[in-house]
Write an enzyme that holds these catalytic residues in place. Structure first.
Site, short mmCIF file in Angstrom:
data_model
loop_
_atom_site.label_atom_id
_atom_site.label_comp_id
_atom_site.label_asym_id
_atom_site.label_seq_id
_atom_site.Cartn_x
_atom_site.Cartn_y
_atom_site.Cartn_z
N SER A 62 0.78 -1.24 -0.24
CA SER A 62 0.19 0.08 -0.09
C SER A 62 0.90 1.29 -0.08
O SER A 62 2.13 1.23 0.36
CB SER A 62 -0.66 0.00 1.33
OG SER A 62 -1.74 -1.03 1.37
N1 SAH Z 1 -0.48 -4.64 3.89
C1 SAH Z 1 -0.08 -5.23 2.75
C2 SAH Z 1 -1.09 -5.12 1.67
C3 SAH Z 1 -1.11 -6.21 0.62
S1 SAH Z 1 -2.32 -6.48 -0.39
C4 SAH Z 1 1.07 -4.42 2.23
O1 SAH Z 1 0.99 -3.15 2.27
O2 SAH Z 1 2.28 -4.92 1.78
C5 SAH Z 1 -3.37 -7.29 0.18
C6 SAH Z 1 -3.15 -8.61 0.35
O3 SAH Z 1 -4.17 -9.46 0.98
C7 SAH Z 1 -2.42 -9.43 -0.58
O4 SAH Z 1 -1.28 -10.07 0.06
C8 SAH Z 1 -3.57 -10.65 -0.72
O5 SAH Z 1 -2.93 -11.99 -1.06
C9 SAH Z 1 -4.05 -10.88 0.70
N2 SAH Z 1 -5.31 -11.46 0.64
C10 SAH Z 1 -6.48 -11.39 -0.19
N3 SAH Z 1 -7.35 -12.06 0.14
C11 SAH Z 1 -7.20 -12.71 1.35
C12 SAH Z 1 -7.82 -13.37 2.45
N4 SAH Z 1 -9.24 -13.86 2.30
N5 SAH Z 1 -7.08 -13.65 3.57
C13 SAH Z 1 -5.88 -13.19 3.68
N6 SAH Z 1 -5.29 -12.31 2.85
C14 SAH Z 1 -5.82 -12.08 1.82
#
Ligand code: SAH
Length: 215
Positions: A62
């Protein structure tokens, strides 16, 4: 030693403070955590830019401001047990671990969480994080209740298990909407009910799961 410190200080001044983030704990954490370690080597020079970056598996780290905004909305004092859904790069996890007592973090993709885990545990030595692979839309019942819950992927609704697993007085922050248009929503649980308000429009990748979007 830390050649990225100047970039980090500039990021906090221009992207975080100037946009109205005031929580000292959030500002200190963002000044401290080496964001460049959470992106692949080829993207390190862009790590402190005002935008999200790809982290693999079609996912993104993000934008710094969004990390600050969501963390501030959780109103952490330092005593909290926090649930994070969507470990991704692990950057938001580190910010939470700097401020809260304990962080429980769930990720869908093992490859992403393995990488995040190595950086958080081996390179940065955090000792207050528990990791799990799975569907975070179901929460983490055994570790509940949580004082704060942060979901870093967009969901069509606030998953009911997360509301259930939130402690009385607890805060949840989650982007709600469809794949293209989402609102960052903050909820506070009072008298067993969630009271919500809209923070600002955002754009996140999709939460894929039982209470999220279908694959
Ligand atoms: N806070 C992270 C955001 C990553 S994007 C950062 O800044 O790096 C969102 C993440 O949510 C992705 O890695 C994706 O794989 C994960 N995601 C999507 N659906 C999910 C679920 N049901 N449970 C856990 N993680 C999930």
């Amino acid at each position: 030693m830390d050649i990225y410190r100047t970039a980090r200080e500039r990021m906090v001044e221009t992207q975080i403070k100037m946009r109205g983030i005031k929580d000292d704990k959030v500002i200190k954490a963002m000044l401290k955590v080496p964001r460049h370690l959470f992106v692949e080597e080829a993207l390190r020079d862009q790590a402190y830019g005002d935008f999200p970056l790809p982290i693999g598996e079609g996912q993104t780290i993000s934008q710094p401001y969004i990390v600050a905004l969501m963390t501030e909305a959780l109103e952490l004092k330092g005593t909290e047990r926090v649930l994070e859904v969507g470990t991704g790069s692990g950057y938001q996890t580190a910010i939470l671990a700097e401020i809260a007592l304990w962080v429980y973090t769930i990720e869908k993709y093992p490859t992403l969480q393995e990488r995040a885990k190595r950086i958080l545990l081996q390179e940065l030595n955090y000792r207050n994080i528990t990791f799990k692979i799975g569907d975070g839309s179901l929460g983490w019942k055994e570790a509940s209740p949580f004082d704060a819950i942060i979901v870093t992927a967009a969901s069509p609704q606030i998953p009911p298990p997360l509301i259930e697993q939130l402690a009385e007085g607890g805060r949840i922050v989650i982007p709600v909407g469809d794949a293209f248009s989402q609102m960052l929503v903050k909820g506070v649980k009072k008298g067993g009910l969630l009271h919500t308000k809209n923070l600002e429009p955002v754009r996140f990748v999709k939460l894929i799961g039982a209470y999220g979007f279908k694959e």
